[in-house]
Motif scaffolding. Structure first.
Motif, PDB file in Angstrom:
ATOM      1  N   THR A  57       0.840  -1.206   0.000  1.00 23.96           N
ATOM      2  CA  THR A  57       0.000   0.000   0.000  1.00 23.96           C
ATOM      3  C   THR A  57       0.867   1.244   0.000  1.00 23.96           C
ATOM      4  O   THR A  57       2.097   1.168   0.010  1.00 23.96           O
ATOM      5  N   GLN A  58       0.234   2.398   0.008  1.00 21.71           N
ATOM      6  CA  GLN A  58       0.957   3.673  -0.019  1.00 21.71           C
ATOM      7  C   GLN A  58       0.379   4.614   1.023  1.00 21.71           C
ATOM      8  O   GLN A  58      -0.832   4.758   1.153  1.00 21.71           O
ATOM      9  N   SER A  59       1.264   5.228   1.798  1.00 16.44           N
ATOM     10  CA  SER A  59       0.845   6.247   2.768  1.00 16.44           C
ATOM     11  C   SER A  59       1.517   7.556   2.373  1.00 16.44           C
ATOM     12  O   SER A  59       2.736   7.660   2.392  1.00 16.44           O
ATOM     13  N   ASN A  60       0.746   8.527   1.947  1.00 13.39           N
ATOM     14  CA  ASN A  60       1.296   9.787   1.450  1.00 13.39           C
ATOM     15  C   ASN A  60       1.481  10.785   2.586  1.00 13.39           C
ATOM     16  O   ASN A  60       0.635  10.926   3.458  1.00 13.39           O
ATOM     17  N   SER A  61       2.620  11.490   2.518  1.00 15.69           N
ATOM     18  CA  SER A  61       2.880  12.565   3.481  1.00 15.69           C
ATOM     19  C   SER A  61       3.802  13.577   2.821  1.00 15.69           C
ATOM     20  O   SER A  61       4.579  13.226   1.933  1.00 15.69           O
ATOM     21  N   PRO A  62       3.727  14.847   3.189  1.00 19.01           N
ATOM     22  CA  PRO A  62       4.606  15.863   2.584  1.00 19.01           C
ATOM     23  C   PRO A  62       6.081  15.510   2.808  1.00 19.01           C
ATOM     24  O   PRO A  62       6.463  15.017   3.869  1.00 19.01           O
ATOM     25  N   ILE A  63       6.885  15.760   1.787  1.00 10.13           N
ATOM     26  CA  ILE A  63       8.328  15.465   1.869  1.00 10.13           C
ATOM     27  C   ILE A  63       9.072  16.764   2.129  1.00 10.13           C
ATOM     28  O   ILE A  63       9.057  17.687   1.304  1.00 10.13           O
ATOM     29  N   ALA A  64       9.689  16.856   3.273  1.00 13.49           N
ATOM     30  CA  ALA A  64      10.468  18.057   3.600  1.00 13.49           C
ATOM     31  C   ALA A  64      11.714  18.106   2.726  1.00 13.49           C
ATOM     32  O   ALA A  64      12.371  17.085   2.512  1.00 13.49           O
ATOM     33  N   PRO A  65      12.058  19.278   2.197  1.00  8.32           N
ATOM     34  CA  PRO A  65      13.255  19.368   1.345  1.00  8.32           C
ATOM     35  C   PRO A  65      14.527  19.193   2.172  1.00  8.32           C
ATOM     36  O   PRO A  65      14.551  19.418   3.380  1.00  8.32           O
ATOM     37  N   LEU A  66      15.592  18.807   1.491  1.00  7.21           N
ATOM     38  CA  LEU A  66      16.902  18.710   2.129  1.00  7.21           C
ATOM     39  C   LEU A  66      17.486  20.115   2.259  1.00  7.21           C
ATOM     40  O   LEU A  66      17.266  20.985   1.409  1.00  7.21           O
ATOM     41  N   PHE A  67      18.233  20.322   3.311  1.00  6.63           N
ATOM     42  CA  PHE A  67      18.889  21.616   3.529  1.00  6.63           C
ATOM     43  C   PHE A  67      20.280  21.553   2.910  1.00  6.63           C
ATOM     44  O   PHE A  67      21.072  20.644   3.221  1.00  6.63           O
ATOM     45  N   VAL A  68      20.579  22.510   2.023  1.00  5.51           N
ATOM     46  CA  VAL A  68      21.869  22.560   1.334  1.00  5.51           C
ATOM     47  C   VAL A  68      22.567  23.858   1.715  1.00  5.51           C
ATOM     48  O   VAL A  68      21.969  24.938   1.639  1.00  5.51           O
ATOM     49  N   SER A  69      23.793  23.772   2.129  1.00  8.26           N
ATOM     50  CA  SER A  69      24.563  24.962   2.531  1.00  8.26           C
ATOM     51  C   SER A  69      25.917  24.941   1.845  1.00  8.26           C
ATOM     52  O   SER A  69      26.369  23.910   1.338  1.00  8.26           O
ATOM     53  N   SER A  70      26.574  26.112   1.841  1.00 10.81           N
ATOM     54  CA  SER A  70      27.881  26.235   1.203  1.00 10.81           C
ATOM     55  C   SER A  70      28.670  27.309   1.927  1.00 10.81           C
ATOM     56  O   SER A  70      28.098  28.175   2.610  1.00 10.81           O
ATOM     57  N   ASN A  71      29.977  27.291   1.774  1.00  9.49           N
ATOM     58  CA  ASN A  71      30.821  28.337   2.354  1.00  9.49           C
ATOM     59  C   ASN A  71      30.946  29.532   1.422  1.00  9.49           C
ATOM     60  O   ASN A  71      31.837  30.367   1.588  1.00  9.49           O
ATOM     61  N   GLY A  72      30.064  29.626   0.445  1.00 10.25           N
ATOM     62  CA  GLY A  72      30.022  30.767  -0.468  1.00 10.25           C
ATOM     63  C   GLY A  72      29.154  30.439  -1.651  1.00 10.25           C
ATOM     64  O   GLY A  72      29.021  29.270  -2.038  1.00 10.25           O
ATOM     65  N   THR A  73      28.546  31.481  -2.234  1.00  8.42           N
ATOM     66  CA  THR A  73      27.704  31.262  -3.420  1.00  8.42           C
ATOM     67  C   THR A  73      28.329  31.828  -4.680  1.00  8.42           C
ATOM     68  O   THR A  73      27.764  31.705  -5.758  1.00  8.42           O
ATOM     69  N   THR A  74      29.502  32.466  -4.555  1.00  6.54           N
ATOM     70  CA  THR A  74      30.263  32.901  -5.728  1.00  6.54           C
ATOM     71  C   THR A  74      31.674  32.362  -5.584  1.00  6.54           C
ATOM     72  O   THR A  74      32.231  32.290  -4.481  1.00  6.54           O
ATOM     73  N   VAL A  75      32.274  32.016  -6.700  1.00  3.76           N
ATOM     74  CA  VAL A  75      33.607  31.425  -6.676  1.00  3.76           C
ATOM     75  C   VAL A  75      34.279  31.707  -8.013  1.00  3.76           C
ATOM     76  O   VAL A  75      33.618  31.784  -9.053  1.00  3.76           O
ATOM     77  N   CYS A  76      35.571  31.900  -7.965  1.00  2.00           N
ATOM     78  CA  CYS A  76      36.333  32.051  -9.199  1.00  2.00           C
ATOM     79  C   CYS A  76      36.480  30.686  -9.860  1.00  2.00           C
ATOM     80  O   CYS A  76      36.659  29.671  -9.183  1.00  2.00           O
ATOM     81  N   SER A  77      36.395  30.671 -11.157  1.00  2.00           N
ATOM     82  CA  SER A  77      36.473  29.418 -11.900  1.00  2.00           C
ATOM     83  C   SER A  77      37.743  28.664 -11.538  1.00  2.00           C
ATOM     84  O   SER A  77      38.843  29.222 -11.547  1.00  2.00           O
ATOM     85  N   GLY A  78      37.555  27.390 -11.223  1.00  2.00           N
ATOM     86  CA  GLY A  78      38.693  26.553 -10.862  1.00  2.00           C
ATOM     87  C   GLY A  78      38.965  26.494  -9.384  1.00  2.00           C
ATOM     88  O   GLY A  78      39.661  25.586  -8.916  1.00  2.00           O
ATOM     89  N   ASN A  79      38.442  27.445  -8.597  1.00  2.00           N
ATOM     90  CA  ASN A  79      38.599  27.390  -7.146  1.00  2.00           C
ATOM     91  C   ASN A  79      37.568  26.429  -6.559  1.00  2.00           C
ATOM     92  O   ASN A  79      36.646  25.982  -7.232  1.00  2.00           O
ATOM     93  N   THR A  80      37.713  26.106  -5.298  1.00  2.00           N
ATOM     94  CA  THR A  80      36.860  25.096  -4.688  1.00  2.00           C
ATOM     95  C   THR A  80      35.881  25.702  -3.695  1.00  2.00           C
ATOM     96  O   THR A  80      36.153  26.737  -3.076  1.00  2.00           O
ATOM     97  N   LEU A  81      34.730  25.030  -3.579  1.00  2.00           N
ATOM     98  CA  LEU A  81      33.725  25.342  -2.572  1.00  2.00           C
ATOM     99  C   LEU A  81      33.296  24.041  -1.911  1.00  2.00           C
ATOM    100  O   LEU A  81      33.317  22.971  -2.532  1.00  2.00           O
ATOM    101  N   ALA A  82      32.882  24.135  -0.658  1.00  2.00           N
ATOM    102  CA  ALA A  82      32.351  22.987   0.065  1.00  2.00           C
ATOM    103  C   ALA A  82      30.829  23.095   0.094  1.00  2.00           C
ATOM    104  O   ALA A  82      30.274  24.119   0.495  1.00  2.00           O
ATOM    105  N   LEU A  83      30.144  22.053  -0.370  1.00  2.00           N
ATOM    106  CA  LEU A  83      28.685  21.979  -0.329  1.00  2.00           C
ATOM    107  C   LEU A  83      28.296  20.879   0.635  1.00  2.00           C
ATOM    108  O   LEU A  83      28.849  19.773   0.579  1.00  2.00           O
ATOM    109  N   ALA A  84      27.335  21.152   1.510  1.00  2.00           N
ATOM    110  CA  ALA A  84      26.906  20.176   2.505  1.00  2.00           C
ATOM    111  C   ALA A  84      25.390  20.040   2.454  1.00  2.00           C
ATOM    112  O   ALA A  84      24.669  21.013   2.197  1.00  2.00           O
ATOM    113  N   ALA A  85      24.911  18.817   2.692  1.00  2.00           N
ATOM    114  CA  ALA A  85      23.471  18.545   2.721  1.00  2.00           C
ATOM    115  C   ALA A  85      23.128  17.863   4.044  1.00  2.00           C
ATOM    116  O   ALA A  85      23.969  17.202   4.657  1.00  2.00           O
ATOM    117  N   SER A  86      21.866  18.032   4.478  1.00  2.00           N
ATOM    118  CA  SER A  86      21.392  17.373   5.694  1.00  2.00           C
ATOM    119  C   SER A  86      19.904  17.066   5.523  1.00  2.00           C
ATOM    120  O   SER A  86      19.223  17.679   4.705  1.00  2.00           O
TER     121      SER A  86
END
Length: 695
Positions: A307-336
């Motif tokens: 059977t199926q029990s429907n319930s709202p799906i909470a979105p995953l939280f995504v964070s980063s240590n910055g939203t702009t970056v120079c091409s080729g540099n690195t960023l850390a992305l985290a999810a929870s």
């Protein structure tokens, strides 16, 4: 954080991998319990329950006079060994009840013998297990199970281990006793009791079992069978389900728990693809059929609904240590918010490191605590680094190349490298031959930097040398081609007196001159070497001698050479330039006077004639008359024969060379003040040189 659940939910259904932890109880052992079956018709007492063993047993069960014994028997010897006094042999899946020790408690069969164990109360069983062993080595037996309707099921060539093998025993290391001596022996590797299981066909499980027939098919070992147990009860399967927890989800599951029957069990689900374990996973909403088959071939078939029990799906939280970056540099992305994660980059880590080269949305999805697929995303803006270059850096340089300023684009930045001077000048002479690097970094107004590394080659100069020999020349000497004296070949000579690689001493003139040899290699690197030469001069010599014709008996004469200091050479010459005609001998001789100064050498030569000077009277028979007429300056003669003559003054001056004919004649001669002559005479029979003076 950007919630893109509604936008990406279909994509997440396809790309996200759901990890499901399944926890279920394993009841497989419940259907495999073997319980004792009351039985009779044993033919041998093999267990000593008290002493003496000889009096309480039927005989030895091996070729070494050994029997088994009870724990009571062992206690008489203060030993903790033997079979349990109550005869109960048990492990987690099987229990056997031995016969009383004071009666026949073993079906004992020697080679070729057969006999039966009878069930006291015939009953239905899924499988039976017989406890026993062999002695005097491993044995084989045929086993026939007989039912009350006299139908049978046969098991042929069943292996039975020797009681000292030990593999798979349910009870062991209980010792043995000598039947005659009564002495207990406790060997380290036995004895052992082994279970032998026989699974009945599904059709035979409803029949009543009444006996089991055993036949010893070995040539020597003995069979020792002591008890029988059975597995009974109906074979059934319990089916349980877990619902899909979200619309379109695939996290439903179903679990099958069989009971009764004989393991191992096999499973078949109506899934696509077909699943074959007790738990079917990754199921969508719907009805699924299953079949469970146990090892005897009995099957259970059924179906279960997901059977199926429907319930709202909470979105995953995504964070980063910055939203702009120079091409080729690195960023850390985290999810929870999920149990596991799948990123649009393909990574399955909770924390990822990205090096984007273009602006993009990064998405992540994964099963949440309810095993529903949740998603989240974040937008990362990528700033482009500047396009930089060093416009005029050459690919190769000679070590003596001059330094030059590098052109940096799009503007002045930072130059690094061991050949950089004053922050902008590349100086090849600072580097040894080989490859060197120049680094250029530049930071644009948007804060993005770029760095580029160039490599350039530093070429060593060619090894150039001049090996000119000799290095002293004479102005009167010949011109010299200098090409063979420059190394490597193919270079160019320059200096005084040199034209097109040819050195002319006379053109250079007297003095010291410096030659330069220049050579350019394949890399265009030029090197040169110099050498000094000297050009000298020598005056022309002269030589004087009194006369050029001498008789061999003439006195010596001293030659005079100018300038003084030279060397005389020639036949008849003695030290100091003294010419001795006698030593020279008859003939024509060349006298040489040579001056030498360094490489310069100059010579002059004169020719003299030496004669034996025979008397004129020797020719009287040939020449009747020979006279010089001073008034007419003529030579008059009268000859008997034809001859060839040469007439010289005594100083060696040739006056006449001619032929004379027989008879009288005369020749005109220069005006002479003295009539003294040398005559070379030759006819068919005579040759000679004669001297004569006219009075």
């Amino acid at each position: 954080m950007v919630n893109v659940q509604n936008v990406y939910i279909r994509y997440m259904k396809i790309t996200c991998v759901l990890s499901i932890l399944l926890v279920f109880c394993n009841f497989l052992g419940i259907g495999q319990n073997y319980l004792p079956i009351p039985s009779t018709h044993y033919n041998f007492d093999a267990v000593a329950e008290t002493t003496p063993a000889l009096g309480t047993t039927s005989g030895a069960i091996d070729g070494s006079d050994f029997v088994m014994f009870s724990q009571n028997y062992a206690s008489l010897f203060s030993m903790n060994l033997g079979l349990p006094n109550n005869g109960l042999i048990s492990n987690p899946s099987r229990t056997f009840q031995l016969q009383a020790y004071n009666q026949n408690n073993m079906l004992y069969l020697t080679a070729g013998q057969s006999d039966s164990i009878l069930l006291i109360n015939p009953a239905s069983y899924n499988a039976i297990s017989v406890l026993g062993f062999a002695t005097e080595g491993n044995a084989t037996m045929n086993v026939i199970v007989r039912f009350t309707d006299n139908t049978t099921q046969t098991f042929n060539a069943v292996s039975v281990l020797d009681w000292f093998s030990g593999s798979g025993s349910v009870f062991g290391l209980f010792g043995r006793a000598g039947r005659t001596s009564g002495t207990i022996v406790n060997p380290p590797n036995g004895p052992h009791l082994y279970p032998h299981s026989f699974i009945l066909n599904c059709a035979n499980r409803t029949k009543l079992l009444k006996s089991v027939i055993f036949q010893n098919t070995g040539a020597n070992p003995r069979l020792c069978l002591m008890a029988i147990s059975g597995n009974s009860g109906p074979f059934s399967t319990l089916a349980q389900s877990s619902p899909v927890t979200c619309t379109g989800g695939t996290n439903g599951s179903a679990t099958l728990t069989p009971s009764g029957g004989i393991s191992p069990y096999t499973y078949t689900w109506s899934t696509l693809p077909v699943q074959n374990s007790s738990v079917a996973v990754n199921l969508t909403q719907g009805v699924y059929t299953y079949t469970v088959t146990e090892s005897g071939g009995c099957s259970n078939t059924g179906s279960i609904a997901i059977t199926q029990s429907n319930s709202p799906i909470a979105p995953l939280f995504v964070s980063s240590n910055g939203t702009t970056v120079c091409s080729g540099n690195t960023l850390a992305l985290a999810a929870s918010g999920a149990n596991s994660y799948t990123w649009s980059t393909g990574s399955n880590a909770q924390l990822i490191i990205v090096s984007p080269t273009a602006s993009a949305v990064y998405t992540v999805c994964g099963p949440n605590l309810n095993n529903c697929i949740a998603s989240g995303s974040i937008y990362i803006q990528v700033l482009m680094p500047p396009q930089i270059s060093l416009a005029n850096l050459l690919s190769g340089h000679c070590t003596n190349s001059p330094g030059y300023t590098l052109s940096m684009l799009p503007g002045p930045g930072i130059l690094t490298g061991p050949a950089i001077q004053n922050f902008s000048v590349f100086q090849p002479s600072l580097m040894p031959p080989g490859t060197t690097s120049v680094g250029f970094s530049y930071t644009a107004s948007n804060g993005c930097s770029a760095f580029i590394t160039y490599t350039t080659q530093i070429f060593s100069l060619p090894q150039v040398s001049v090996a000119l020999s000799p290095s002293i020349f004479c102005t009167s000497g010949s011109s010299v081609n200098l090409s063979p004296y420059g190394f490597p070949s193919g270079g160019n000579f320059s200096g005084n007196g040199i034209m097109a690689g040819i050195f002319s001493p006379s053109l250079a003139g007297i003095g010291t001159h410096v030659f330069s040899y220049s050579y350019s290699d394949a890399n265009g690197c030029v090197n040169s070497s110099t050498t000094a030469v000297q050009v000298q001069s020598l005056a022309s010599p002269s030589m004087s001698i009194n006369k050029t014709f001498y008789c061999m008996n003439a006195p010596t004469v001293t030659l005079v050479g100018l300038p003084a200091g030279g060397q005389f050479a020639g036949p008849g010459l003695q030290p100091g330039g003294v010419f001795n005609p006698f030593l020279a001998g008859a003939g024509t001789h060349t006298m040489v006077y040579t001056l030498v100064s360094g490489p310069c050498q100059s010579s002059i030569s004169k020719t003299v004639t030496v004669s034996t000077c025979a008397d004129m009277t020797e020719l009287s028979a040939l020449i009747k008359h020979w006279y010089y007429n001073f008034a007419a300056s003529t030579l008059e003669y009268e000859s008997e024969t034809q001859a060839e003559i040469e007439l010289y003054t005594l100083e060696g001056k040739l006056l006449l060379k001619t032929s004379i004919e027989p008879g009288k004649g005369n020749f005109a001669l220069p005006q002479l003040s003295r009539a003294c002559f040398m005559l070379n005479y030759s006819d068919l029979n005579h040759t000679g040189t004669f001297q004569w003076c006219q009075d």
